[in-house]
Design a protein around this motif. Structure first.
Motif, PDB file in Angstrom:
ATOM      1  N   ALA A  13       0.842  -1.188   0.000  1.00 31.55           N
ATOM      2  CA  ALA A  13       0.000   0.000   0.000  1.00 31.55           C
ATOM      3  C   ALA A  13       0.880   1.242   0.000  1.00 31.55           C
ATOM      4  N   SER A  14       0.253   2.379  -0.121  1.00 25.47           N
ATOM      5  CA  SER A  14       0.950   3.659  -0.119  1.00 25.47           C
ATOM      6  C   SER A  14       0.407   4.533   0.987  1.00 25.47           C
ATOM      7  N   VAL A  15       1.200   5.530   1.363  1.00 22.58           N
ATOM      8  CA  VAL A  15       0.729   6.501   2.349  1.00 22.58           C
ATOM      9  C   VAL A  15      -0.560   7.145   1.848  1.00 22.58           C
ATOM     10  N   GLY A  16      -1.553   7.222   2.732  1.00 22.11           N
ATOM     11  CA  GLY A  16      -2.837   7.797   2.365  1.00 22.11           C
ATOM     12  C   GLY A  16      -3.882   6.791   1.935  1.00 22.11           C
ATOM     13  N   ASP A  17      -3.450   5.544   1.665  1.00 26.20           N
ATOM     14  CA  ASP A  17      -4.384   4.494   1.248  1.00 26.20           C
ATOM     15  C   ASP A  17      -5.260   4.035   2.410  1.00 26.20           C
ATOM     16  N   THR A  18      -6.309   3.321   2.060  1.00 27.20           N
ATOM     17  CA  THR A  18      -7.144   2.608   3.017  1.00 27.20           C
ATOM     18  C   THR A  18      -6.954   1.113   2.787  1.00 27.20           C
ATOM     19  N   VAL A  19      -6.666   0.378   3.853  1.00 21.54           N
ATOM     20  CA  VAL A  19      -6.460  -1.073   3.742  1.00 21.54           C
ATOM     21  C   VAL A  19      -7.380  -1.791   4.714  1.00 21.54           C
ATOM     22  N   THR A  20      -7.721  -3.011   4.344  1.00 19.74           N
ATOM     23  CA  THR A  20      -8.573  -3.847   5.190  1.00 19.74           C
ATOM     24  C   THR A  20      -7.923  -5.203   5.389  1.00 19.74           C
ATOM     25  N   ILE A  21      -7.884  -5.628   6.640  1.00 19.92           N
ATOM     26  CA  ILE A  21      -7.343  -6.937   7.019  1.00 19.92           C
ATOM     27  C   ILE A  21      -8.471  -7.748   7.643  1.00 19.92           C
ATOM     28  N   THR A  22      -8.520  -9.026   7.299  1.00 20.76           N
ATOM     29  CA  THR A  22      -9.595  -9.888   7.772  1.00 20.76           C
ATOM     30  C   THR A  22      -9.052 -11.020   8.615  1.00 20.76           C
ATOM     31  N   CYS A  23      -9.832 -11.410   9.608  1.00 21.89           N
ATOM     32  CA  CYS A  23      -9.468 -12.535  10.470  1.00 21.89           C
ATOM     33  C   CYS A  23     -10.705 -13.397  10.679  1.00 21.89           C
ATOM     34  N   ARG A  24     -10.548 -14.701  10.500  1.00 26.04           N
ATOM     35  CA  ARG A  24     -11.661 -15.624  10.667  1.00 26.04           C
ATOM     36  C   ARG A  24     -11.344 -16.626  11.772  1.00 26.04           C
ATOM     37  N   ALA A  25     -12.278 -16.773  12.693  1.00 25.88           N
ATOM     38  CA  ALA A  25     -12.098 -17.718  13.798  1.00 25.88           C
ATOM     39  C   ALA A  25     -12.700 -19.074  13.463  1.00 25.88           C
ATOM     40  N   THR A  72     -12.840  -7.645  10.881  1.00 24.23           N
ATOM     41  CA  THR A  72     -12.011  -6.854   9.991  1.00 24.23           C
ATOM     42  C   THR A  72     -11.386  -5.681  10.735  1.00 24.23           C
ATOM     43  N   LEU A  73     -10.199  -5.333  10.271  1.00 25.45           N
ATOM     44  CA  LEU A  73      -9.515  -4.127  10.711  1.00 25.45           C
ATOM     45  C   LEU A  73      -9.321  -3.261   9.478  1.00 25.45           C
ATOM     46  N   THR A  74      -9.820  -2.049   9.538  1.00 19.15           N
ATOM     47  CA  THR A  74      -9.655  -1.101   8.442  1.00 19.15           C
ATOM     48  C   THR A  74      -8.777   0.046   8.919  1.00 19.15           C
ATOM     49  N   ILE A  75      -7.765   0.339   8.133  1.00 25.18           N
ATOM     50  CA  ILE A  75      -6.875   1.460   8.429  1.00 25.18           C
ATOM     51  C   ILE A  75      -7.043   2.479   7.318  1.00 25.18           C
ATOM     52  N   SER A  76      -7.517   3.647   7.677  1.00 19.73           N
ATOM     53  CA  SER A  76      -7.723   4.724   6.702  1.00 19.73           C
ATOM     54  C   SER A  76      -6.530   5.661   6.730  1.00 19.73           C
ATOM     55  N   ASN A  77      -6.313   6.333   5.608  1.00 17.94           N
ATOM     56  CA  ASN A  77      -5.244   7.333   5.539  1.00 17.94           C
ATOM     57  C   ASN A  77      -3.942   6.768   6.125  1.00 17.94           C
ATOM     58  N   LEU A  78      -3.468   5.705   5.542  1.00 21.95           N
ATOM     59  CA  LEU A  78      -2.277   4.996   6.030  1.00 21.95           C
ATOM     60  C   LEU A  78      -1.101   5.957   6.232  1.00 21.95           C
ATOM     61  N   GLN A  79      -0.483   5.863   7.392  1.00 22.29           N
ATOM     62  CA  GLN A  79       0.662   6.707   7.729  1.00 22.29           C
ATOM     63  C   GLN A  79       1.955   5.875   7.726  1.00 22.29           C
ATOM     64  N   PRO A  80       3.119   6.526   7.620  1.00 25.30           N
ATOM     65  CA  PRO A  80       4.377   5.773   7.569  1.00 25.30           C
ATOM     66  C   PRO A  80       4.555   4.796   8.729  1.00 25.30           C
ATOM     67  N   GLU A  81       4.081   5.169   9.905  1.00 33.31           N
ATOM     68  CA  GLU A  81       4.252   4.285  11.068  1.00 33.31           C
ATOM     69  C   GLU A  81       3.315   3.072  11.034  1.00 33.31           C
ATOM     70  N   ASP A  82       2.393   3.071  10.074  1.00 32.98           N
ATOM     71  CA  ASP A  82       1.455   1.947   9.971  1.00 32.98           C
ATOM     72  C   ASP A  82       2.013   0.797   9.136  1.00 32.98           C
ATOM     73  N   PHE A  83       3.152   1.006   8.533  1.00 34.87           N
ATOM     74  CA  PHE A  83       3.771  -0.086   7.794  1.00 34.87           C
ATOM     75  C   PHE A  83       4.419  -1.002   8.825  1.00 34.87           C
ATOM     76  N   ALA A  84       3.735  -2.087   9.085  1.00 40.15           N
ATOM     77  CA  ALA A  84       4.037  -2.953  10.214  1.00 40.15           C
ATOM     78  C   ALA A  84       3.307  -4.274   9.995  1.00 40.15           C
ATOM     79  N   THR A  85       3.389  -5.151  10.996  1.00 35.94           N
ATOM     80  CA  THR A  85       2.651  -6.406  10.954  1.00 35.94           C
ATOM     81  C   THR A  85       1.504  -6.329  11.955  1.00 35.94           C
ATOM     82  N   TYR A  86       0.336  -6.787  11.525  1.00 33.94           N
ATOM     83  CA  TYR A  86      -0.860  -6.728  12.345  1.00 33.94           C
ATOM     84  C   TYR A  86      -1.284  -8.150  12.733  1.00 33.94           C
ATOM     85  N   TYR A  87      -1.645  -8.290  13.999  1.00 33.37           N
ATOM     86  CA  TYR A  87      -2.065  -9.596  14.507  1.00 33.37           C
ATOM     87  C   TYR A  87      -3.461  -9.490  15.123  1.00 33.37           C
ATOM     88  N   CYS A  88      -4.274 -10.488  14.830  1.00 33.04           N
ATOM     89  CA  CYS A  88      -5.541 -10.604  15.536  1.00 33.04           C
ATOM     90  C   CYS A  88      -5.356 -11.590  16.692  1.00 33.04           C
TER      91      CYS A  88
END
Lengths: 106, 122
Positions: A13-25, A72-88
Motif C-alpha cells: 500500500a501507499s501513504v494515504g491508502d485505506t487497507v482492510t485486514i480480515t481474520c476468521r475464527a 475486519t480491521l480497516t486502516i484509513s489514511n495509512l501513515q508511515p508508522e502503519d507499515f508494520a505487521t498486524y495480529y488478531c
C-alpha cells in the motif's frame, strides 16, 4: 484451541491508502477479539479490543468490526508508522491464540 | 504510566531451565493478570500463560508440563520458568498485562514489555 486465520498474509500500500485486514475464527467467539500492531523490532501494541473498541491513544483511522467468526480491521489514511505487521487475537477461551499476522508493506 | 521490563539470561543451554523476570513500574502489580508471550524469529505470537497477583495461574496446554509462573508482589515482579528447553524455545519473550482473566479466558493485553531475546544453544 481456537484457530484464527488472517488474510491477506501481506499487502502493499501507499501513504494515504485505506487497507482492510480480515481474520476468521474457527468457531464463534462473540466479540472477544482484539487487534495489535507490531512495528519492526518492537513489541506488539493494542489497537482495538472487544472487536470494535479503540484503545486509548490509538488514532481514529483504525476501525475494527465484526462478531462471531469474521472480523475486519480497516486502516484509513495509512501513515508511515502503519507499515508494520498486524495480529488478531481471540480472548474467548484459553489458550489465548493469535492469527498468523498480516504484513503491510510499502 | 505503567511500564514492564523483561530481564534474564540471553543464552540458555539445551535441557536447562529458562528463567525470566518482568518488573512492573508505574502502577501496582496487584489486581491484574500478567502474561508471558513469545515470538520465535520471523514467526507469530504464542501465549505461554498468565499468573494473577495472588498467585493463581493458567498455562498453555502445549507448554504446561514445562512452565511455572510466580509473582513477588513485594518486588513488583513476576517470573517465568521454562524447563528442558530446546532450540525450538529460542524466541523473543514478552510480558504483558491483562485487566482480567478467568479459568476459561483472558482479556486483551493492554501493556507490553519491550521483549527479551532468548537463544537456546550449547
Amino acid at each position: 484451541d481456537i484457530q484464527l486465520t488472517q488474510f491477506p498474509s501481506s499487502l502493499s500500500a501507499s501513504v494515504g491508502d485505506t487497507v482492510t485486514i480480515t481474520c476468521r475464527a474457527s468457531q464463534s467467539i462473540s466479540t472477544y477479539f482484539n487487534w495489535y500492531r507490531q512495528k519492526p523490532g518492537k513489541a506488539p501494541e493494542l489497537l482495538i479490543y472487544a472487536a470494535s473498541s479503540l484503545q486509548t491513544g490509538v488514532p481514529s483511522r483504525f476501525d475494527g468490526s465484526g462478531s462471531g467468526t469474521d472480523f475486519t480491521l480497516t486502516i484509513s489514511n495509512l501513515q508511515p508508522e502503519d507499515f508494520a505487521t498486524y495480529y488478531c487475537q481471540q480472548s474467548y477461551s484459553t489458550p489465548v491464540t493469535f492469527g498468523g499476522g498480516t504484513k503491510v508493506e510499502i | 504510566q505503567v511500564q514492564l521490563q523483561e530481564s534474564g539470561p540471553g543464552l540458555v543451554k539445551p535441557s536447562e531451565t529458562l528463567s525470566l523476570i518482568c518488573t512492573v513500574s508505574g502502577d501496582s502489580i496487584t489486581n491484574y493478570y500478567w502474561s508471558w508471550i513469545r515470538q520465535p524469529p520471523g514467526k507469530g505470537l504464542e501465549w505461554i500463560g498468565y499468573v494473577y497477583s495472588s498467585g493463581g495461574s493458567k498455562y498453555n496446554p502445549s507448554l504446561k508440563s514445562r512452565v511455572t509462573m510466580s509473582v513477588d508482589t513485594s518486588k513488583s515482579q513476576f517470573s517465568l520458568k521454562l524447563s528442558s528447553v530446546t532450540a525450538a524455545d529460542s524466541a523473543v519473550y514478552y510480558c504483558a498485562r491483562s485487566r482480567y482473566c478467568t479459568s476459561a479466558t483472558c482479556s486483551h493485553m493492554d501493556v507490553w514489555g519491550k521483549g527479551t531475546t532468548v537463544t537456546v544453544s550449547s
